[in-house]
Design an enzyme around this catalytic site. Structure first.
Site, PDB file in Angstrom:
ATOM      1  N   ASP A  95      -1.073  -7.332   1.737  1.00 21.92           N
ATOM      2  CA  ASP A  95      -0.385  -6.046   1.654  1.00 21.92           C
ATOM      3  C   ASP A  95       1.129  -6.193   1.801  1.00 21.92           C
ATOM      4  OD1 ASP A  95      -0.514  -2.981   3.689  1.00 21.92           O
ATOM      5  OD2 ASP A  95       0.208  -3.353   1.630  1.00 21.92           O
TER       6      ASP A  95
ATOM      7  N   HIS B 120       0.812  -1.227   0.000  1.00 23.41           N
ATOM      8  CA  HIS B 120       0.000   0.000   0.000  1.00 23.41           C
ATOM      9  C   HIS B 120       0.840   1.268   0.000  1.00 23.41           C
ATOM     10  CE1 HIS B 120       0.331   0.331   4.535  1.00 23.41           C
ATOM     11  NE2 HIS B 120       0.410   1.593   4.175  1.00 23.41           N
TER      12      HIS B 120
ATOM     13  N   SER C 260       4.350   2.086   8.221  1.00 24.56           N
ATOM     14  CA  SER C 260       3.882   1.099   7.235  1.00 24.56           C
ATOM     15  C   SER C 260       5.068   0.464   6.517  1.00 24.56           C
ATOM     16  CB  SER C 260       3.028   1.782   6.164  1.00 24.56           C
ATOM     17  OG  SER C 260       1.832   2.277   6.700  1.00 24.56           O
TER      18      SER C 260
HETATM   19  C1  LIG Z   1       0.675   1.415   9.971  1.00 27.80           C
HETATM   20  C2  LIG Z   1      -0.613   2.031   9.542  1.00 27.80           C
HETATM   21  C3  LIG Z   1      -1.004   2.017   8.210  1.00 27.80           C
HETATM   22  C4  LIG Z   1      -2.205   2.600   7.842  1.00 27.80           C
HETATM   23 BR1  LIG Z   1      -2.701   2.529   6.034  1.00 27.80          BR
HETATM   24  C5  LIG Z   1      -3.047   3.222   8.752  1.00 27.80           C
HETATM   25  N1  LIG Z   1      -4.249   3.814   8.337  1.00 27.80           N
HETATM   26  C6  LIG Z   1      -5.347   3.022   8.100  1.00 27.80           C
HETATM   27  N2  LIG Z   1      -5.509   1.776   8.520  1.00 27.80           N
HETATM   28  C7  LIG Z   1      -6.713   1.370   8.075  1.00 27.80           C
HETATM   29  C8  LIG Z   1      -7.264   2.376   7.345  1.00 27.80           C
HETATM   30  N3  LIG Z   1      -6.391   3.401   7.349  1.00 27.80           N
HETATM   31  C9  LIG Z   1      -2.666   3.220  10.111  1.00 27.80           C
HETATM   32  C10 LIG Z   1      -3.235   3.697  11.291  1.00 27.80           C
HETATM   33 CL1  LIG Z   1      -4.766   4.521  11.451  1.00 27.80          CL
HETATM   34  C11 LIG Z   1      -2.404   3.407  12.323  1.00 27.80           C
HETATM   35  N4  LIG Z   1      -1.319   2.748  11.844  1.00 27.80           N
HETATM   36  C12 LIG Z   1      -1.460   2.624  10.491  1.00 27.80           C
END
Ligand SMILES: Cc1cc(Br)c(Nc2ncc[nH]2)c2c(Cl)c[nH]c12
Length: 295
Positions: free
Chosen positions: A101, A53, A230
């Site tokens: 992912d 992602h 992420s």
């Molecule tokens: C690590 C991380 C990635 C993403 Br993409 C997020 N965002 C999100 N997750 C579901 C929908 N959007 C977050 C959140 Cl919020 C906290 N940590 C995350």
């Protein structure tokens, strides 16, 4: 020996962040509307494991760079897991679907390992067998899974690496992977995520078998991820060796809205990580030239 995976210098000096986590990489994608950054883990001389992602399908390789140790590396290609499709469930009102992912980033030139740039161990490889000191040579992938993600214990301690502030040193965050009967409560909190609230009927529609769940306050208060983490590795340490078991994928509550970690997470703040044991065919297919996988 240089070919040993998952080695990091044990040091309390925050200055040593890089040699403590020599596999942690930062991936930068420059777009017309700005820059996006994700984390990743070096797993071989050419490949970094990260989250799919982090990229848009129209991101071109020449707009992506990867910081490994102190050096900036050009990217040859990004290989997405074939089953990853963030739009797969849009028709059901699920605007972001994170199943599968994971992506492999291949750098143009071979990474020269050094104390600040070394690979992490990944499951079902001979490197992990050595790191786990599993003496009998016919160790299987299942042995790794049983040892690392012990379901009987139900709670597996793990770490991820967070950046305190931009360009600041790295710090280790502690979490517990809920593999036993706390797993359902952990997964259920996914429905607290703003984008899933009042949309998702059953948990399994967004928390598929591919995910490990961390966060919350039971049995102890876990650290939580920020969006910027992420793609980073979820790590289990065994005898001072570091083994990546998952990729930080998505979460319920972003602690770093607007940039830096702030405040305290609510008890329903959970994080979901793409379990590497669930995508072994993908890893074998693309890493078989560089890593020896077990049967
Ligand atoms: C690590 C991380 C990635 C993403 Br993409 C997020 N965002 C999100 N997750 C579901 C929908 N959007 C977050 C959140 Cl919020 C906290 N940590 C995350």
């Amino acid at each position: 020996a240089m070919d040993m995976c998952g080695m990091g210098k044990e040091s309390n000096d925050p200055e040593d962040a890089l040699i403590k986590n020599p596999w942690l990489t930062t991936i930068t994608i420059s777009r017309t509307d700005g820059e996006e950054a994700c984390k990743g883990a070096l797993v071989s001389e050419y490949f970094i494991i990260t989250a799919a992602h982090c990229f848009n399908v129209d991101d071109e390789a020449h707009l992506i760079s990867v910081k490994i140790g102190r050096s900036l590396n050009k990217v040859e290609k990004v290989i997405f897991h074939p089953n990853y499709n963030i739009n797969a469930k849009k028709a059901e009102g699920i605007n972001e679907f994170y199943d599968y992912d994971i992506a492999l980033v291949k750098v143009k030139s071979k990474v020269k390992f050094n104390p600040e740039a070394r690979p992490i161990c990944i499951p079902c490889t001979e490197g992990t067998t050595r790191a786990l000191r599993k003496v009998h040579p016919d160790t299987t992938c299942k042995d790794h899974e049983d040892e690392l993600l012990n379901v009987n214990v139900g709670i597996v301690p793990a770490i991820f690496i967070a950046q305190k502030r931009k360009h600041e040193d790295l710090e280790r965050k502690n979490v517990k992977i809920k593999t036993g009967d706390k797993k359902h409560a952990c997964n259920r909190d996914a429905l607290e995520a703003s984008i899933y609230k009042n949309v998702v009927k059953n948990v399994k529609d967004v928390v598929t078998e591919r995910f490990l769940c961390t966060g919350g306050i039971d049995p102890v208060v876990d650290d939580n991820t920020c969006k910027g983490e992420s793609g980073g590795p979820l790590i289990i340490t065994k005898k001072k060796r570091y083994i990546q078991v998952a990729v930080i994928s998505w979460g319920v509550y972003d602690l770093c809205k607007g940039g830096e970690r702030h405040g305290q997470s609510p008890p329903f703040a959970r994080d979901f990580h793409l379990n590497l044991f669930q995508v072994l065919p993908f890893l074998r297919e693309h890493l078989k030239e560089e890593l020896k996988f077990l049967p």
